[in-house]
Write a protein that holds these residues in place. Sequence first.
Motif, PDB file in Angstrom:
ATOM      1  N   SER A 265      -6.593  18.006 -10.879  1.00 46.58           N
ATOM      2  CA  SER A 265      -7.342  17.167 -10.053  1.00 46.58           C
ATOM      3  C   SER A 265      -8.757  16.843 -10.482  1.00 46.58           C
ATOM      4  N   VAL A 266      -8.829  15.167 -10.691  1.00 49.59           N
ATOM      5  CA  VAL A 266     -10.282  14.769 -11.266  1.00 49.59           C
ATOM      6  C   VAL A 266     -11.162  15.302 -10.210  1.00 49.59           C
ATOM      7  N   THR A 267     -11.097  15.379  -9.099  1.00 44.87           N
ATOM      8  CA  THR A 267     -12.149  15.744  -8.291  1.00 44.87           C
ATOM      9  C   THR A 267     -12.705  17.156  -8.578  1.00 44.87           C
ATOM     10  N   SER A 268     -11.727  18.042  -8.667  1.00 42.61           N
ATOM     11  CA  SER A 268     -11.793  19.514  -9.023  1.00 42.61           C
ATOM     12  C   SER A 268     -12.780  19.577 -10.432  1.00 42.61           C
ATOM     13  N   LEU A 269     -12.291  18.713 -11.607  1.00 45.92           N
ATOM     14  CA  LEU A 269     -12.819  18.715 -12.792  1.00 45.92           C
ATOM     15  C   LEU A 269     -14.312  18.384 -12.462  1.00 45.92           C
ATOM     16  N   LEU A 270     -14.454  17.350 -11.753  1.00 45.51           N
ATOM     17  CA  LEU A 270     -16.092  16.925 -11.757  1.00 45.51           C
ATOM     18  C   LEU A 270     -16.946  17.963 -10.918  1.00 45.51           C
ATOM     19  N   ASP A 271     -16.149  18.304  -9.863  1.00 44.09           N
ATOM     20  CA  ASP A 271     -17.139  19.305  -8.966  1.00 44.09           C
ATOM     21  C   ASP A 271     -17.402  20.686  -9.718  1.00 44.09           C
ATOM     22  N   SER A 272     -16.311  21.059 -10.730  1.00 41.45           N
ATOM     23  CA  SER A 272     -16.474  22.280 -11.494  1.00 41.45           C
ATOM     24  C   SER A 272     -17.779  22.111 -12.353  1.00 41.45           C
ATOM     25  N   VAL A 273     -17.825  20.930 -13.015  1.00 38.62           N
ATOM     26  CA  VAL A 273     -18.908  20.352 -13.913  1.00 38.62           C
ATOM     27  C   VAL A 273     -20.189  20.278 -13.385  1.00 38.62           C
ATOM     28  N   VAL A 274     -20.255  19.768 -12.173  1.00 40.29           N
ATOM     29  CA  VAL A 274     -21.597  19.640 -11.559  1.00 40.29           C
ATOM     30  C   VAL A 274     -21.931  21.150 -11.339  1.00 40.29           C
ATOM     31  N   VAL A 288     -27.289  13.106  -9.066  1.00 40.12           N
ATOM     32  CA  VAL A 288     -26.015  13.045  -9.411  1.00 40.12           C
ATOM     33  C   VAL A 288     -25.028  12.779  -8.465  1.00 40.12           C
ATOM     34  N   GLU A 289     -24.283  11.422  -8.467  1.00 39.49           N
ATOM     35  CA  GLU A 289     -23.366  10.865  -7.322  1.00 39.49           C
ATOM     36  C   GLU A 289     -21.928  10.927  -7.778  1.00 39.49           C
ATOM     37  N   GLN A 290     -21.164  11.355  -6.969  1.00 40.05           N
ATOM     38  CA  GLN A 290     -19.660  11.494  -7.480  1.00 40.05           C
ATOM     39  C   GLN A 290     -18.864  10.436  -6.514  1.00 40.05           C
ATOM     40  N   ARG A 291     -18.136   9.727  -7.334  1.00 41.15           N
ATOM     41  CA  ARG A 291     -17.116   8.687  -6.742  1.00 41.15           C
ATOM     42  C   ARG A 291     -15.889   8.752  -7.252  1.00 41.15           C
ATOM     43  N   GLU A 322     -37.468  11.962 -14.738  1.00 43.11           N
ATOM     44  CA  GLU A 322     -37.487  12.334 -13.306  1.00 43.11           C
ATOM     45  C   GLU A 322     -37.038  11.513 -12.304  1.00 43.11           C
ATOM     46  N   ASN A 323     -36.165  11.822 -11.141  1.00 36.05           N
ATOM     47  CA  ASN A 323     -35.752  10.808 -10.283  1.00 36.05           C
ATOM     48  C   ASN A 323     -34.612   9.889 -10.875  1.00 36.05           C
ATOM     49  N   GLY A 324     -34.280  10.230 -12.066  1.00 37.44           N
ATOM     50  CA  GLY A 324     -33.200   9.271 -12.557  1.00 37.44           C
ATOM     51  C   GLY A 324     -31.829   9.348 -11.726  1.00 37.44           C
ATOM     52  N   ARG A 325     -31.008   8.678 -12.136  1.00 35.33           N
ATOM     53  CA  ARG A 325     -29.718   8.573 -11.430  1.00 35.33           C
ATOM     54  C   ARG A 325     -28.399   8.612 -12.138  1.00 35.33           C
ATOM     55  N   ILE A 326     -27.378   9.575 -12.020  1.00 35.20           N
ATOM     56  CA  ILE A 326     -26.295   9.522 -12.843  1.00 35.20           C
ATOM     57  C   ILE A 326     -25.017   9.530 -11.774  1.00 35.20           C
ATOM     58  N   ILE A 327     -24.199   8.628 -12.199  1.00 34.88           N
ATOM     59  CA  ILE A 327     -23.045   8.288 -11.339  1.00 34.88           C
ATOM     60  C   ILE A 327     -21.750   8.710 -12.002  1.00 34.88           C
ATOM     61  N   LEU A 328     -20.813   9.587 -11.630  1.00 33.45           N
ATOM     62  CA  LEU A 328     -19.465   9.980 -12.268  1.00 33.45           C
ATOM     63  C   LEU A 328     -18.799   9.296 -11.349  1.00 33.45           C
ATOM     64  N   ARG A 329     -17.894   8.407 -11.838  1.00 31.62           N
ATOM     65  CA  ARG A 329     -16.745   7.663 -11.236  1.00 31.62           C
ATOM     66  C   ARG A 329     -15.588   7.845 -11.894  1.00 31.62           C
ATOM     67  N   ALA A 330     -14.277   7.866 -11.109  1.00 28.62           N
ATOM     68  CA  ALA A 330     -13.215   8.040 -11.584  1.00 28.62           C
ATOM     69  C   ALA A 330     -12.315   7.097 -10.720  1.00 28.62           C
ATOM     70  N   SER A 331     -11.315   6.411 -11.469  1.00 24.29           N
ATOM     71  CA  SER A 331     -10.401   5.374 -10.803  1.00 24.29           C
ATOM     72  C   SER A 331      -9.169   5.303 -11.674  1.00 24.29           C
ATOM     73  N   ALA A 332      -8.175   4.801 -10.902  1.00 26.61           N
ATOM     74  CA  ALA A 332      -6.953   4.493 -11.614  1.00 26.61           C
ATOM     75  C   ALA A 332      -6.882   3.121 -12.203  1.00 26.61           C
ATOM     76  N   ARG A 341       0.161   3.718 -16.603  1.00 24.63           N
ATOM     77  CA  ARG A 341      -0.999   4.086 -15.619  1.00 24.63           C
ATOM     78  C   ARG A 341      -2.006   5.180 -16.378  1.00 24.63           C
ATOM     79  N   ARG A 342      -3.134   5.031 -15.974  1.00 18.80           N
ATOM     80  CA  ARG A 342      -4.004   5.941 -16.566  1.00 18.80           C
ATOM     81  C   ARG A 342      -5.264   6.151 -15.638  1.00 18.80           C
ATOM     82  N   VAL A 343      -6.043   6.948 -16.148  1.00 21.02           N
ATOM     83  CA  VAL A 343      -7.288   7.315 -15.182  1.00 21.02           C
ATOM     84  C   VAL A 343      -8.409   7.057 -16.239  1.00 21.02           C
ATOM     85  N   ARG A 344      -9.612   6.300 -15.473  1.00 20.23           N
ATOM     86  CA  ARG A 344     -10.641   6.121 -16.309  1.00 20.23           C
ATOM     87  C   ARG A 344     -11.822   6.815 -15.522  1.00 20.23           C
ATOM     88  N   ILE A 345     -12.474   7.724 -16.200  1.00 18.23           N
ATOM     89  CA  ILE A 345     -13.644   8.821 -15.889  1.00 18.23           C
ATOM     90  C   ILE A 345     -14.963   8.228 -16.526  1.00 18.23           C
TER      91      ILE A 345
END
Length: 427
Positions: A265-274, A288-291, A322-332, A341-345
């Motif tokens: 699960s991509v969501t589980s992978l990102l959650d564990s890393v965060v 840090v924002e997850q999409r 400080e106050n920077g922004r990071i976006i973790l995005r995963a899409s098909a 078919r593939r997944v782009r993170i």
Amino acid sequence: MGIAQRPQNADERLDGEVVETRGQPRFYGILDCAPLPMAVMEGPSQIVSYVNPALCYLAGKSRVEMIGKSFAEILPGGDECLLLLDRVYRSGKAESHAEQEGSATRSPYWSYDAWPVMVGLAGEDRPTGVIIQLTETTPFHLRATAMNEALLVSAVRHHELMEVAETLNTKLQVEMRDRKQTQQALLRSELLASAGRMAASIAHEINNPLEAVINTLYLARSTDHLPDSAREYLEIADGELMRIAHIARQTLGFYREFSAATSNSVTSLLDSVVNLLQAKIRSSGAAVEQRCDLQLQVIGAAGELRQVLANLLANSLDAVSENGRIILRASASVDPNNGRRRVRITVADNGHGMETTTINEIFEPFFTTKASVGTGLGLWVSKQLVEKNSGSIHVRSNPHGDRRGTTFSVVFPREAEVSEVTSRKAQ
């Protein structure tokens, strides 16, 4: 020199006509400007009627001294010249003569050009005189001409040699560059080999105490009346210790993971890393924002995928202020080359960005922009792990303007290809 003719009437006179004007032909003014010695003779006795300044200078006499005298008195010993003048006068045809250095008994050596002066009505032309032009040719002049020709040939050969030299120099530069690149590649290989030996030694030393820590955590998790929060933290620590043990086994070469590519699960992978990097995220002050689609699955070894994403997120945290922004995005997505078919993170930040020269080297081993803090192996190892899991990694960055920042994109196969990937690895 043109031929002067008398026209049929006074109104049809030509510019080159020999006409008496104040005692001189009108075209004498043109001859006065000629750079070569010239003279006009009349009658069969070749009596001089005009000389230009160039001939005066050559003969060393004034016009008064020469006009009215035979041309033979001006240039004594010029037999060939006098014969030439006589032939032109009698035949009415222009002639030339050049003395040869070997056949003459004096210096300088002369070249003569003679033209008849024609007067009278059309059809009744007859020579009344001769115009002569003299050209001096000395041995020095001949040698200078030969020298000029030799210099010209030498210049051409020099140009050809320079072209050959430039071609050889270009080939030499290419060979030197290739040799330098080969030496650098050998040096990097040796550094990697040394790092590998050191890593194996370290892995061997930490393997036994690592097993002890894992067992201790197991016992701690088995304790009765353990608070749920503490149990959750122990599970996180146990998972990361298992990942460390897996890396140690890989380093020592004791473990080959042929069937480790599973659906994750991509969501589980990102959650564990965060969760793993929560302390670093809090200290950096970054958001840090997850999409990610909750149902999205990716193929690969879970521990290796987590290591790649952790490396990328840690780098982004180092890059943002400080106050920077990071976006973790995963899409098909779909591979445009083969339709699979593939997944782009993607891991995108608004940090300081990178110049093109840096981007070209970030995946090279031991290249780092963190001075003594970085090892230069994180992105290189990440690239190896991504490719091992049938994926690819790309980066784009902008160090200037409002769109400043860096984005890493990692592409992996989707769940639909689990059986295909597993069977291919098993073969």
